[in-house]
Enzyme design. Structure first.
Site, PDB file in Angstrom:
ATOM      1  N   CYS A 130      11.423   4.602  -6.224  1.00 24.98           N
ATOM      2  CA  CYS A 130      10.032   4.443  -6.633  1.00 24.98           C
ATOM      3  C   CYS A 130       9.478   5.786  -7.081  1.00 24.98           C
ATOM      4  O   CYS A 130       9.571   6.774  -6.346  1.00 24.98           O
ATOM      5  CB  CYS A 130       9.199   3.884  -5.476  1.00 24.98           C
ATOM      6  N   CYS A 161       4.289  -5.330  -2.551  1.00 25.78           N
ATOM      7  CA  CYS A 161       4.369  -4.223  -3.508  1.00 25.78           C
ATOM      8  C   CYS A 161       3.204  -3.280  -3.222  1.00 25.78           C
ATOM      9  O   CYS A 161       2.096  -3.480  -3.718  1.00 25.78           O
ATOM     10  CB  CYS A 161       4.308  -4.764  -4.943  1.00 25.78           C
TER      11      CYS A 161
END
Length: 422
Positions: free
Chosen positions: A353, A159
């Protein structure tokens, strides 16, 4: 009456509980089990790390809001999953039996894989609100005595967005305080190149993020394998494209925020046949475990293979849109299984995102996550910063009210002018 237990009450578990209750109604029982009594909106932690948010801004007690929806709640750490007998064992001696188990625990933060790293060592983190609060306390020390800063991600990290976010947010805050000129910054990442993001890049994410780092006067080291951290010093092996070490770095720092590798949490990883070697839950196309067919899983804790092999190991991220679609697929499949119907619902596994960059932001869209893609789209602008703020406000409000609209499906894709792609 079937009993569905949701293990974990984060950005996957809470919506799962609400959707299950709405889909199954009062004919079946839903229980949420979580180690903490409070919900935490993890995407806001980078803001907590510089003092732009407080704990109370992004967290609230879970029990009362679930009770209003007729959902049971147990605050306790699960020490063992007895998958053969459909039972959870909790640290205080209680046990919970289930007909279906939905695992949404998030990850175990593997700071131990890099000696000296993590909040118990010499680096800080924004992975939890507790960590982010400590990061802010350490940041306050930096403000009083400025010095070099290292931001980035360790080997096996999956991540990367929060690392980029925190670097630019920190840069923005330091500039506002007229202290940026006293704080050299270096971005150290296990990615093979800047903007890889665990996705093999999205559009021109490499060019854009490299340019942003240069414009913000941040040096960067890629293919970086952090081997250990000491007080004020980080040891990094920089590798070539074949994984061979080409340079050893000893980097001095006054402050460092490094994202760790993720693994599966202990109680999940210990179940024979449930997980891969890193402890992530194995699931089929219907989000169901192949061995234990009454166990489903969604979010960061599931096993997704890396998009591609990288010289320093990296993992694939599980972004908000993916988690949202996983949860919906699970709920519908449990509903159909109870009705004796075959399972047909699948998650989209598309990556969206929204990354805040302090006073601007960047949006990345990869449909599907694994290339070649139907859409590989990247945009930068202040509107992304405001979209992230809106998402925070929307999601927390919805979790408090006990509803869970498909935010990405209903709002984000429409705003970006993208049709849903399975």
């Amino acid at each position: 009456m079937a009993h569905v237990v949701v293990l974990g009450a984060g950005t996957g578990g809470m919506p799962a509980a609400y959707e299950l209750q709405a889909e199954l109604g009062n004919e079946h029982r839903v229980t949420v089990v979580n180690a903490s009594e409070d919900f935490q909106f993890v995407p806001s932690n980078p803001w907590v790390g510089v003092g732009w948010r407080k704990r109370d801004d992004i967290s609230f007690p879970i029990g009362p809001v679930l009770k209003k929806k007729g959902i049971d709640f147990i605050a306790g750490t699960v020490t063992r999953i007895d998958a053969e007998h459909n039972r959870l064992e909790i640290g205080d001696g209680r046990s919970v039996e289930y007909d279906y188990l939905v695992i949404t625990t998030g990850p175990k933060l593997a700071f131990d894989e890099v000696p000296g790293s993590g909040p118990a060592g010499h680096t800080v983190s924004v992975c939890t609100v507790d960590h982010a609060e400590k990061a802010y306390k350490e940041y306050e020390k930096l403000l009083k005595d400025p010095g070099p800063v290292i931001i980035g991600a360790m080997p096996f990290a999956s991540c990367f967005g929060p690392a980029y976010e925190y670097a630019f947010i920190l840069d923005t805050d330091l500039r506002k305080r007229k202290l940026r000129n006293k704080v050299p910054m270096t971005f150290v990442t296990s990615e093979p190149y800047i903007g890889h993001l665990g996705l093999g890049g999205v559009g021109d994410s490499r060019g854009m993020l490299e340019s942003e780092l240069r414009q913000h006067d941040m040096h960067f080291i890629t293919n970086a394998k952090v081997t250990r951290v000491e007080a004020g010093k980080m040891f990094v092996e920089q590798c070539d494209d074949d994984g061979a070490v080409i340079k050893n770095h000893e980097l001095d720092f006054s402050y460092s925020m490094m994202l760790p590798a993720f693994k599966g949490v202990d109680c999940v990883a210990q179940v024979d046949g449930l997980c891969n070697p890193r402890g992530f839950v194995l699931v089929d196309e219907n989000q169901r475990n192949p061995k234990y067919t009454n166990i489903y899983s969604a979010g960061v804790c599931i096993a997704i293979p890396p998009v591609e092999a990288t010289p320093v190991p990296t993992g694939a991220p599980k972004t908000g849109y993916m988690i949202e679609s996983m949860v919906t697929a699970i709920v519908r499949n449990i509903h159909d299984d109870l009705a004796g119907k075959p399972l047909t619902h699948k998650a989209t596994w598309n990556a969206i995102c929204l990354a805040d960059m302090g006073d601007t932001g960047a949006a990345f869209v990869a449909l599907p996550q694994i290339p070649p893609r139907n859409v590989a789209w990247m945009k930068k602008g202040k509107w992304v910063h405001y979209a992230k703020l809106a998402f925070e406000k929307y999601f927390i409000r919805k979790m408090k009210k006990g509803t869970s609209e498909p935010f990405y499906e209903k709002y984000v894709l429409k705003a970006l002018g993208i049709n849903r792609i399975e």
